[in-house]
Design a protein around this motif. Structure first.
Motif, mmCIF file in Angstrom:
data_model
loop_
_atom_site.group_PDB
_atom_site.id
_atom_site.type_symbol
_atom_site.label_atom_id
_atom_site.label_comp_id
_atom_site.label_asym_id
_atom_site.label_seq_id
_atom_site.Cartn_x
_atom_site.Cartn_y
_atom_site.Cartn_z
ATOM 1 N N SER A 178 0.935 -0.984 0.029
ATOM 2 C CA SER A 178 -0.054 0.043 -0.207
ATOM 3 C C SER A 178 0.943 1.394 -0.093
ATOM 4 O O SER A 178 1.937 1.397 0.642
ATOM 5 C CB SER A 178 -1.003 -0.089 1.241
ATOM 6 N N GLN A 179 0.437 2.366 -0.616
ATOM 7 C CA GLN A 179 0.985 3.492 -0.703
ATOM 8 C C GLN A 179 0.900 4.397 0.372
ATOM 9 O O GLN A 179 1.468 5.476 0.365
ATOM 10 C CB GLN A 179 1.124 4.018 -1.983
ATOM 11 N N GLN A 180 -0.111 4.153 1.201
ATOM 12 C CA GLN A 180 -0.431 5.223 2.057
ATOM 13 C C GLN A 180 0.657 5.358 3.278
ATOM 14 O O GLN A 180 1.302 4.313 3.609
ATOM 15 C CB GLN A 180 -1.721 4.733 2.911
ATOM 16 N N GLY A 181 0.414 6.249 3.940
ATOM 17 C CA GLY A 181 1.115 6.372 5.227
ATOM 18 C C GLY A 181 0.480 5.736 6.454
ATOM 19 O O GLY A 181 -0.711 5.706 6.447
ATOM 20 N N GLU A 182 1.199 5.051 6.996
ATOM 21 C CA GLU A 182 0.836 4.419 8.511
ATOM 22 C C GLU A 182 1.338 5.141 9.594
ATOM 23 O O GLU A 182 2.677 5.093 9.913
ATOM 24 C CB GLU A 182 1.311 3.172 8.257
ATOM 25 N N GLU A 183 0.488 5.415 10.232
ATOM 26 C CA GLU A 183 0.824 6.260 11.819
ATOM 27 C C GLU A 183 0.996 5.437 12.936
ATOM 28 O O GLU A 183 0.350 4.346 12.998
ATOM 29 C CB GLU A 183 -0.103 7.569 11.871
ATOM 30 N N ASP A 184 1.881 5.625 13.509
ATOM 31 C CA ASP A 184 1.882 5.070 14.832
ATOM 32 C C ASP A 184 2.487 6.047 15.989
ATOM 33 O O ASP A 184 3.279 6.809 15.747
ATOM 34 C CB ASP A 184 3.235 4.093 14.544
ATOM 35 N N PRO A 185 1.893 5.895 17.077
ATOM 36 C CA PRO A 185 0.792 5.030 17.623
ATOM 37 C C PRO A 185 -0.549 5.340 17.124
ATOM 38 O O PRO A 185 -0.583 6.340 16.478
ATOM 39 C CB PRO A 185 0.828 5.056 19.280
ATOM 40 N N GLN A 186 -1.595 4.698 17.105
ATOM 41 C CA GLN A 186 -2.830 5.044 16.806
ATOM 42 C C GLN A 186 -3.394 5.856 17.593
ATOM 43 O O GLN A 186 -4.243 6.849 17.200
ATOM 44 C CB GLN A 186 -3.774 3.553 16.777
ATOM 45 N N ALA A 187 -3.074 5.941 18.891
ATOM 46 C CA ALA A 187 -3.582 6.705 19.988
ATOM 47 C C ALA A 187 -2.312 7.064 20.978
ATOM 48 O O ALA A 187 -1.734 6.363 21.418
ATOM 49 C CB ALA A 187 -4.912 6.268 20.555
ATOM 50 N N LEU A 188 -2.386 8.300 21.495
ATOM 51 C CA LEU A 188 -1.416 8.716 22.459
ATOM 52 C C LEU A 188 -2.232 9.951 23.321
ATOM 53 O O LEU A 188 -2.825 10.624 22.835
ATOM 54 C CB LEU A 188 -0.348 9.543 21.519
ATOM 55 N N SER A 189 -1.821 9.769 24.646
ATOM 56 C CA SER A 189 -2.444 10.468 25.380
ATOM 57 C C SER A 189 -1.221 10.994 26.510
ATOM 58 O O SER A 189 -0.566 10.301 26.846
ATOM 59 C CB SER A 189 -3.468 9.563 26.417
ATOM 60 N N ILE A 190 -1.150 12.196 26.827
ATOM 61 C CA ILE A 190 -0.158 12.983 27.344
ATOM 62 C C ILE A 190 -0.798 14.027 28.238
ATOM 63 O O ILE A 190 -1.831 14.597 28.191
ATOM 64 C CB ILE A 190 0.970 13.506 26.586
ATOM 65 N N GLN A 191 0.207 14.635 29.143
ATOM 66 C CA GLN A 191 -0.223 15.796 29.959
ATOM 67 C C GLN A 191 0.165 17.149 29.230
ATOM 68 O O GLN A 191 1.261 17.129 28.597
ATOM 69 C CB GLN A 191 0.441 15.823 31.197
ATOM 70 N N GLU A 192 -0.607 18.014 29.489
ATOM 71 C CA GLU A 192 -0.017 19.390 28.939
ATOM 72 C C GLU A 192 1.578 19.582 29.313
ATOM 73 O O GLU A 192 1.551 19.417 30.516
ATOM 74 C CB GLU A 192 -1.012 20.553 29.522
ATOM 75 N N GLY A 193 2.061 20.340 28.453
ATOM 76 C CA GLY A 193 3.464 20.596 28.687
ATOM 77 C C GLY A 193 4.556 19.602 28.122
ATOM 78 O O GLY A 193 5.679 19.672 28.022
ATOM 79 N N GLU A 194 4.064 18.347 28.226
ATOM 80 C CA GLU A 194 4.637 17.380 27.604
ATOM 81 C C GLU A 194 5.031 17.185 25.995
ATOM 82 O O GLU A 194 4.200 18.045 25.493
ATOM 83 C CB GLU A 194 4.340 15.651 27.971
ATOM 84 N N ASN A 195 5.874 16.549 25.648
ATOM 85 C CA ASN A 195 6.153 16.575 24.418
ATOM 86 C C ASN A 195 5.238 15.347 23.342
ATOM 87 O O ASN A 195 5.258 14.225 24.202
ATOM 88 C CB ASN A 195 7.761 16.178 23.717
ATOM 89 N N ALA A 196 5.054 15.400 22.248
ATOM 90 C CA ALA A 196 4.236 14.366 21.689
ATOM 91 C C ALA A 196 5.113 13.947 20.535
ATOM 92 O O ALA A 196 5.421 14.921 19.576
ATOM 93 C CB ALA A 196 2.905 14.949 21.418
ATOM 94 N N THR A 197 5.258 12.715 20.162
ATOM 95 C CA THR A 197 5.860 12.250 19.073
ATOM 96 C C THR A 197 5.063 11.037 18.304
ATOM 97 O O THR A 197 4.644 10.043 19.036
ATOM 98 C CB THR A 197 7.357 11.698 19.349
ATOM 99 N N MET A 198 4.886 11.423 17.198
ATOM 100 C CA MET A 198 3.961 10.697 16.330
ATOM 101 C C MET A 198 4.832 10.197 15.018
ATOM 102 O O MET A 198 5.671 11.120 14.443
ATOM 103 C CB MET A 198 3.001 11.308 15.456
ATOM 104 N N ASN A 199 4.894 9.048 14.500
ATOM 105 C CA ASN A 199 5.803 8.387 13.510
ATOM 106 C C ASN A 199 4.753 7.981 12.393
ATOM 107 O O ASN A 199 3.645 7.632 12.740
ATOM 108 C CB ASN A 199 6.548 7.083 14.238
ATOM 109 N N CYS A 200 5.700 7.727 11.347
ATOM 110 C CA CYS A 200 4.911 7.530 9.988
ATOM 111 C C CYS A 200 5.774 6.814 8.999
ATOM 112 O O CYS A 200 6.972 7.222 9.048
ATOM 113 C CB CYS A 200 4.409 8.824 9.200
ATOM 114 N N SER A 201 5.263 5.838 8.383
ATOM 115 C CA SER A 201 6.091 4.848 7.771
ATOM 116 C C SER A 201 5.417 4.951 6.466
ATOM 117 O O SER A 201 4.153 4.774 6.348
ATOM 118 C CB SER A 201 6.239 3.564 8.173
#
Lengths: 111, 113
Positions: free
Chosen positions: B1-24
């Motif tokens: 498939s040519q689509q991007g696949e994001e990981d994780p599907q869900a991410l839950s964090i507190q305000e002020g923290e950093n969020a990292t999302m990945n794509c393959s």
């Protein structure tokens, strides 16, 4: 100053009916798209027009027919609606291969 | 498939923290784009990174691209409750028809106050 607008925002209709969704962009873009987003948020392209010419035509039932009267408009007509057509439909536009600007979506519910 | 696949599907964090999302992704690309979708709204373009770029910044957003690994990441620093949304990556295939993007299902980010 809405960039990409769609009407209607909500559409509830019965199986077998025919309906249309309209899209207009005032950005001067030459390419417009229709996407379908399912209940699992998967966003899939359906059609794309460049300067009123169809350039992308994904494998969608031929009950779906796009029409582009001019560069600023791309409408989607759906015949004989089915339950599986229920989804959110997004229109988008872009200049060449750059970022796409999306409309607010039309939530279609077929009962 | 040519689509991007994001990981994780869900991410839950507190305000002020950093969020990292990945794509393959699986193909050669012209560019890769990241979009945000707030609940019940259309997608909003965040950032575009070209295939010859390795890193790009926009405000609190940092995007990296590794074409050898066919992967990208989106970092949101000092997250805010208003960052709560779904984030999609969309690779633009090098051989694709004009403007064609391949979206996945996105990462649902929730930022708690």
């Amino acid at each position: 100053d809405t960039a990409v607008s769609q009407t209607p925002k909500y559409l509830v209709t019965q199986m077998g009916n025919d309906k249309s969704i309209k899209c207009e962009q005032n950005l001067g873009h030459d390419t417009m798209y229709w996407y379908k987003q399912d209940s699992k948020k998967f966003l899939k392209i359906m059609f794309s027009y460049n300067n009123k010419e169809l350039i992308i035509n994904e494998t969608v039932p031929n009950r779906f027919s796009p029409k582009s009267p001019d560069k600023a408009h791309l409408n989607l007509h759906i015949n004989s609606l089915e339950l599986g057509d229920s989804a959110v439909y997004f229109c988008a536009s872009s200049r060449n291969t750059y970022e796409q600007y999306f409309g607010p979506g039309t939530r279609l519910t077929v009962t | 498939s040519q689509q991007g696949e994001e990981d994780p599907q869900a991410l839950s964090i507190q305000e002020g923290e950093n969020a990292t999302m990945n794509c393959s992704y699986k193909t050669s690309i012209n560019n890769l784009q990241w979009y945000r979708q707030n609940s019940g709204r259309g997608l909003v373009h965040l950032i575009l990174i070209r295939s010859n770029e390795r890193e790009k910044h926009s405000g609190r957003l940092r995007v990296t691209l590794d074409t050898s690994k066919k992967s990208s990441s989106l970092l949101i620093t000092a997250s805010r409750a208003a960052d709560t949304a779904s984030y999609f990556c969309a690779p633009q295939d090098r051989g694709s028809t004009l403007g064609r993007l391949y979206f996945g299902r996105g990462t649902q980010l929730t930022v708690w106050p």
